[in-house]
Design a protein around this motif. Structure first.
Motif, PDB file in Angstrom:
ATOM      1  N   GLU A  44       0.393  -1.073  -0.073  1.00 37.79           N
ATOM      2  CA  GLU A  44      -0.233  -0.245   0.038  1.00 37.79           C
ATOM      3  C   GLU A  44       0.948   0.865   0.056  1.00 37.79           C
ATOM      4  N   GLU A  45       1.202   1.640  -1.394  1.00 36.73           N
ATOM      5  CA  GLU A  45       1.559   2.789  -1.572  1.00 36.73           C
ATOM      6  C   GLU A  45       1.915   4.099  -0.306  1.00 36.73           C
ATOM      7  N   PRO A  46       2.572   4.433   0.501  1.00 36.52           N
ATOM      8  CA  PRO A  46       2.029   5.824   1.207  1.00 36.52           C
ATOM      9  C   PRO A  46       1.568   6.708   0.391  1.00 36.52           C
TER      10      PRO A  46
ATOM     11  N   ARG B 207      -2.676  -0.085  -8.870  1.00 38.95           N
ATOM     12  CA  ARG B 207      -3.908   0.576  -7.896  1.00 38.95           C
ATOM     13  C   ARG B 207      -3.806   0.705  -6.295  1.00 38.95           C
ATOM     14  N   ARG B 208      -2.708   1.015  -5.876  1.00 40.60           N
ATOM     15  CA  ARG B 208      -2.894   0.657  -4.582  1.00 40.60           C
ATOM     16  C   ARG B 208      -2.185   1.611  -3.966  1.00 40.60           C
TER      17      ARG B 208
ATOM     18  N   LEU C 230      -1.482   5.987  -4.832  1.00 43.91           N
ATOM     19  CA  LEU C 230      -0.933   6.291  -5.662  1.00 43.91           C
ATOM     20  C   LEU C 230      -2.780   6.793  -6.918  1.00 43.91           C
ATOM     21  N   PRO C 231      -4.029   6.202  -6.646  1.00 46.61           N
ATOM     22  CA  PRO C 231      -4.041   7.146  -6.862  1.00 46.61           C
ATOM     23  C   PRO C 231      -4.708   8.317  -6.308  1.00 46.61           C
ATOM     24  N   GLU C 232      -3.952   9.169  -5.402  1.00 43.42           N
ATOM     25  CA  GLU C 232      -3.871  11.009  -5.498  1.00 43.42           C
ATOM     26  C   GLU C 232      -2.693  10.971  -5.831  1.00 43.42           C
ATOM     27  N   VAL C 233      -2.165  10.469  -6.647  1.00 41.77           N
ATOM     28  CA  VAL C 233      -0.853  11.234  -7.254  1.00 41.77           C
ATOM     29  C   VAL C 233      -0.737  10.602  -9.104  1.00 41.77           C
ATOM     30  N   VAL C 234      -1.563  10.172  -9.148  1.00 48.91           N
ATOM     31  CA  VAL C 234      -2.022  10.035 -10.684  1.00 48.91           C
ATOM     32  C   VAL C 234      -3.038   9.522 -10.896  1.00 48.91           C
ATOM     33  N   SER C 235      -3.716  10.630 -12.159  1.00 49.71           N
ATOM     34  CA  SER C 235      -4.707  10.756 -12.294  1.00 49.71           C
ATOM     35  C   SER C 235      -4.802   9.966 -13.034  1.00 49.71           C
TER      36      SER C 235
ATOM     37  N   LEU D 106      -4.187   3.633 -14.078  1.00 50.13           N
ATOM     38  CA  LEU D 106      -3.746   2.822 -12.518  1.00 50.13           C
ATOM     39  C   LEU D 106      -4.892   1.435 -13.038  1.00 50.13           C
ATOM     40  N   VAL D 107      -3.591   0.631 -12.916  1.00 53.61           N
ATOM     41  CA  VAL D 107      -3.759  -0.519 -13.495  1.00 53.61           C
ATOM     42  C   VAL D 107      -4.697  -1.735 -11.979  1.00 53.61           C
TER      43      VAL D 107
END
Length: 371
Positions: A276-278, A297-298, A301-306, A313-314
């Motif tokens: 779970e990437e911080p 999608r961990r 990362l959904p907060e960093v990559v749109s 995100l896969v």
């Protein structure tokens, strides 16, 4: 009329992780972030000292040589899913560091070391103490934070992303979030994509270097793999299995200016993490350079990559292979703009100053001035 805040000068001690030196080339994301924060706060007029392992160096910032050798603390390296050593040399090292901190007068002591003994040692200070939790919940650190929060001078405890904060809130009180940032204006934007993929980060299972290589090979792509041998056995296995593959090129850790250029010249940056990437500083830097990101999608990362705007995100490696077939749909200007608007270091520094003002108010320091 524009309202601004009078900026006050604070005496700030930043305590670094001791498992590596803080100097170029940086050997970890939290180390690079700490150097950026220290330099940024100093440029804003604060009196900043960084307490770090011997041999550390940050341009424009006073770094205190704590007399601690990073080489002696290798057993305390964080390894996801394991219990690193947190006593003996580690406890002695942080007792030494915080004795040095206590010998001076600081308005704010901000600890960035992810070690239970660091949190324990900081509890004896008379200054306002902030702990940034850079990693996912880890039981020895959870217990140390609980003890500190139950003590007579509870520290302020913050996370680095919304998702990471939620994970920690299941265990301890989280007082806020200081979202990470990257120095977007220092990262050159390269509008034309290159041909090769890139993985950058420490060579350890949770960061996914092996998976990135396998994704590249499965999709018929060439890949540059840049990083430090954080996990020695894992790194040796990577070299053994892929060093002779013509699609794969390994590189040692690079100076950040060089790494940013390599990022900008990549077709895409891969972040197939197995934890779970911080936050995801590499993903943020890549977008600042204009390069799209394909990430699992961990975690945060959904907060960093749109998704579908600055990358994809896969769920897994086969989906990443398919996403790379669409990577040319991503506009590199969109990546840069997203980084400027959402991931910039200046926002991170603003958040630090806001927290510090709340913890150490100075009469009149937050008086609104109009012009």
């Amino acid at each position: 009329m524009e309202a601004t805040l009078c900026r006050m000068t604070l005496r700030i001690a930043l305590v670094a992780p001791l498992v590596t030196q803080i100097r170029e080339p940086q050997l970890g994301g939290s180390q690079a972030l700490l150097a950026d924060i220290a330099g940024g706060l100093a440029r804003r007029g604060h009196l900043v000292k960084v307490f770090a392992a011997s041999g550390s160096e940050i341009p424009g910032v006073r770094v205190v040589d704590t007399g601690v050798s990073a080489d002696l603390l290798a057993a305390s390296f964080y390894r996801h899913g394991t219990q690193p050593a947190s006593d003996g040399p580690v406890a002695a090292a942080f007792k030494r560091v915080f004795r040095l901190v206590a010998a001076e007068r600081f308005d704010i002591v901000h600890n960035h070391a992810f070690d239970g003994p660091a949190i324990e040692a900081a509890s004896a200070l008379g200054s306002q103490v902030v702990h940034t939790l850079h990693l996912p919940p880890h039981q020895p650190v959870v217990e140390a934070v609980r003890r500190a929060q139950a003590g007579p001078r509870p520290p302020t405890v913050v996370g680095v992303s919304r998702q990471q904060g939620l994970a920690w809130r299941a265990h301890v009180r989280i007082d806020g979030m200081l979202r990470n940032g990257v120095p977007v204006t220092a990262i050159p934007f390269i509008p034309e994509p290159g041909r090769r993929l890139l993985f950058a980060g420490r060579f350890s299972p949770e960061k996914g270097a092996r998976t990135a290589i396998e994704i590249a090979i499965a999709g018929g792509h060439n890949i540059d793999v840049v990083g430090s041998p954080y996990d020695v056995e894992y790194s040796a296995a990577l070299e053994r299995d892929f060093a002779d593959n013509p699609r794969v090129r390994f590189h040692p850790p690079l100076q950040r200016a060089t790494l940013w250029r390599v990022m900008g010249e990549a077709r895409a940056v891969l972040c197939p993490v197995d934890w779970e990437e911080p936050f995801g500083l590499v993903a943020a830097e890549a977008q600042a350079a204009g390069t799209p990101v394909v990430a699992f999608r961990r975690g945060a990362l959904p907060e960093v990559v749109s998704d579908s705007l600055t990358g994809f995100l896969v769920a897994d490696a086969p989906a990443a292979v398919q996403a790379l077939k669409r990577i040319d749909e991503i506009g590199r200007s969109s990546c840069r703009r997203h980084a400027q608007d959402n991931l910039d270091l200046e926002r991170c520094l603003d958040a630090h100053e806001t927290l510090y003002r709340r913890l150490y108010p100075v009469p009149g320091a937050e008086r609104a001035v109009t012009r």
